[in-house]
Design an enzyme around this catalytic site. Structure first.
Site, PDB file in Angstrom:
ATOM      1  N   ASN A  10       0.872  -1.184   0.000  1.00 32.95           N
ATOM      2  CA  ASN A  10       0.000   0.000   0.000  1.00 32.95           C
ATOM      3  C   ASN A  10       0.899   1.222   0.000  1.00 32.95           C
ATOM      4  O   ASN A  10       1.495   1.560   1.018  1.00 32.95           O
ATOM      5  CB  ASN A  10      -0.899  -0.035   1.255  1.00 32.95           C
ATOM      6  CG  ASN A  10      -1.711   1.233   1.421  1.00 32.95           C
ATOM      7  OD1 ASN A  10      -1.858   2.020   0.474  1.00 32.95           O
ATOM      8  ND2 ASN A  10      -2.258   1.435   2.612  1.00 32.95           N
ATOM      9  N   LYS A  12       0.157   4.278  -0.260  1.00 31.82           N
ATOM     10  CA  LYS A  12      -0.447   5.494   0.327  1.00 31.82           C
ATOM     11  C   LYS A  12      -0.186   6.691  -0.612  1.00 31.82           C
ATOM     12  O   LYS A  12      -0.211   6.509  -1.833  1.00 31.82           O
ATOM     13  CB  LYS A  12       0.085   5.715   1.746  1.00 31.82           C
ATOM     14  CG  LYS A  12      -0.069   4.457   2.603  1.00 31.82           C
ATOM     15  CD  LYS A  12       0.139   4.678   4.063  1.00 31.82           C
ATOM     16  CE  LYS A  12      -0.046   3.366   4.818  1.00 31.82           C
ATOM     17  NZ  LYS A  12      -0.001   3.520   6.253  1.00 31.82           N
ATOM     18  N   HIS A  97      -9.521   1.948   5.101  1.00 29.57           N
ATOM     19  CA  HIS A  97      -8.224   2.053   5.779  1.00 29.57           C
ATOM     20  C   HIS A  97      -8.365   3.033   6.944  1.00 29.57           C
ATOM     21  O   HIS A  97      -9.093   4.022   6.848  1.00 29.57           O
ATOM     22  CB  HIS A  97      -7.147   2.524   4.799  1.00 29.57           C
ATOM     23  CG  HIS A  97      -5.769   2.407   5.365  1.00 29.57           C
ATOM     24  ND1 HIS A  97      -5.274   3.336   6.244  1.00 29.57           N
ATOM     25  CD2 HIS A  97      -4.813   1.467   5.216  1.00 29.57           C
ATOM     26  CE1 HIS A  97      -4.052   2.956   6.610  1.00 29.57           C
ATOM     27  NE2 HIS A  97      -3.743   1.834   5.997  1.00 29.57           N
ATOM     28  N   GLU A  99      -6.585   5.320   7.946  1.00 34.37           N
ATOM     29  CA  GLU A  99      -6.280   6.720   7.625  1.00 34.37           C
ATOM     30  C   GLU A  99      -7.478   7.394   6.952  1.00 34.37           C
ATOM     31  O   GLU A  99      -7.699   8.588   7.116  1.00 34.37           O
ATOM     32  CB  GLU A  99      -5.013   6.781   6.750  1.00 34.37           C
ATOM     33  CG  GLU A  99      -3.775   6.495   7.589  1.00 34.37           C
ATOM     34  CD  GLU A  99      -2.633   5.813   6.849  1.00 34.37           C
ATOM     35  OE1 GLU A  99      -2.624   5.804   5.606  1.00 34.37           O
ATOM     36  OE2 GLU A  99      -1.747   5.272   7.548  1.00 34.37           O
ATOM     37  N   GLU A 169      -5.781  -4.543  10.986  1.00 27.89           N
ATOM     38  CA  GLU A 169      -4.684  -3.597  11.164  1.00 27.89           C
ATOM     39  C   GLU A 169      -4.908  -2.768  12.427  1.00 27.89           C
ATOM     40  O   GLU A 169      -5.630  -1.758  12.388  1.00 27.89           O
ATOM     41  CB  GLU A 169      -4.623  -2.620   9.977  1.00 27.89           C
ATOM     42  CG  GLU A 169      -4.324  -3.257   8.649  1.00 27.89           C
ATOM     43  CD  GLU A 169      -3.691  -2.254   7.690  1.00 27.89           C
ATOM     44  OE1 GLU A 169      -2.586  -2.503   7.234  1.00 27.89           O
ATOM     45  OE2 GLU A 169      -4.289  -1.197   7.432  1.00 27.89           O
ATOM     46  N   GLY A 175       2.709   2.001  11.153  1.00 32.41           N
ATOM     47  CA  GLY A 175       3.800   2.982  11.129  1.00 32.41           C
ATOM     48  C   GLY A 175       4.570   3.096  12.429  1.00 32.41           C
ATOM     49  O   GLY A 175       5.402   3.989  12.583  1.00 32.41           O
ATOM     50  N   SER A 215       3.027  -2.274  10.389  1.00 32.78           N
ATOM     51  CA  SER A 215       4.479  -2.391  10.609  1.00 32.78           C
ATOM     52  C   SER A 215       5.080  -3.727  10.167  1.00 32.78           C
ATOM     53  O   SER A 215       6.067  -4.183  10.744  1.00 32.78           O
ATOM     54  CB  SER A 215       4.826  -2.122  12.079  1.00 32.78           C
ATOM     55  OG  SER A 215       4.609  -0.759  12.370  1.00 32.78           O
TER      56      SER A 215
HETATM   57  P1  PGA Z   1       2.764   0.239   7.727  1.00 27.07           P
HETATM   58  O1  PGA Z   1       1.328   0.553   7.105  1.00 27.07           O
HETATM   59  O2  PGA Z   1       3.198  -1.080   7.154  1.00 27.07           O
HETATM   60  O3  PGA Z   1       3.630   1.376   7.269  1.00 27.07           O
HETATM   61  O4  PGA Z   1       2.610   0.174   9.187  1.00 27.07           O
HETATM   62  C1  PGA Z   1       0.372  -0.464   6.949  1.00 27.07           C
HETATM   63  C2  PGA Z   1      -0.926   0.115   6.468  1.00 27.07           C
HETATM   64  O5  PGA Z   1      -1.257   1.250   6.841  1.00 27.07           O
HETATM   65  O6  PGA Z   1      -1.651  -0.538   5.701  1.00 27.07           O
END
Ligand code: PGA
Length: 256
Positions: A10, A12, A97, A99, A169, A175, A215
């Protein structure tokens, strides 16, 4: 893990079409040579979709978007519909997601409309569910995950479950550099399967995939793939550098 692991990058809000072209070329070269035993998917910014779709056309690599709107078309300035994604050849879309939920106020009800629209338009969907740190501390993580899953799947036909992946998640893991404990990942993945079986019928959840995200990187992948009861992983920052992403694919392919 019985199914071929699904490895989704992903990106982003990162990469230009030119950068995506360069990245995809490396993945395509690797795929053609190594024929890895895992499913590879990349979820890219809207502006990179055409480049990536054209490039990966004759390969098994799946290209997806990170969001879409639930209406087909109309006066919705700035939005992209599921039918538009489908028409340009996208394979899938990530929906819900954290976010999107957090920064763009997407509710589970809105996500459900998007899921239904995406499926109606022939797209696979990756639905993200996850609890915040405060919800985890209040011991309501299970309820949050089950509620988000139930609402996201409301009105989705049982025959469409094979088009669905649910990515567990935990928000606090995204992150952060820390993954959730393997026992907890397993518990949540099992609960997601169980609630889907409850909504539809026993065994129905076997056709969908349940992934872990938050992560994930090359260092913790072995623990996740060998011990966690998931069908794959959703990867953010570790999917941005092609060498790192390819190492993850190589590893996943050997540990199936
Ligand atoms: P990350 O993000 O691997 O950077 O923690 C995962 C995600 O938001 O899908």
């Amino acid at each position: 893990m019985l199914k071929k692991p699904l490895i989704i990058g992903n990106w982003k809000m990162n990469k230009t079409p030119e950068e995506s072209d360069d990245f995809l070329q490396k993945v395509l070269d690797y795929e053609a040579e190594a024929k890895p035993n895992c499913e590879i998917a990349v979820s890219v910014p809207f502006i990179c979709l055409s480049t990536c779709i054209d490039k990966s056309k004759s390969s098994p690599i799946k290209i997806g978007a990170q969001n879409c709107y639930f209406e087909e078309n109309g006066a919705f300035t700035g939005e992209i519909s599921a039918s538009m994604l489908s028409r340009i050849g996208a394979d899938f879309v990530i929906l819900g997601h954290s976010e999107r939920r957090r920064y763009f106020s997407e509710t589970s009800e809105i996500i459900n409309l998007k899921v239904r629209s995406a499926i109606k338009n022939g797209l696979d969907v990756v639905i993200c569910v996850g609890e915040s740190l405060s919800e985890k501390e209040k011991l309501i993580a299970d309820e949050i995950i089950l509620m988000q899953t139930k609402i996201a799947l409301f009105g989705v036909d049982i025959n469409s479950l094979s088009k669905v992946s649910i990515a567990y998640e935990p928000l606090w893991a995204i992150g952060s550099g820390d993954i959730e404990k393997i026992e907890k990942i397993n518990e949540m993945c099992e609960k997601i399967h169980r609630v889907v079986d409850q909504i539809y019928n026993k065994g129905a959840s076997a056709t969908m995939k349940v992934l872990y995200g938050g992560s994930v990187n090359i260092k913790n992948l072995s623990k996740i793939l060998s011990k966690a009861n998931t069908d794959g992983v959703l990867i953010g920052s570790a999917s941005l550098v092609s060498d790192e992403f390819l190492k993850i694919i190589e590893f996943a392919s050997k540990h199936t």
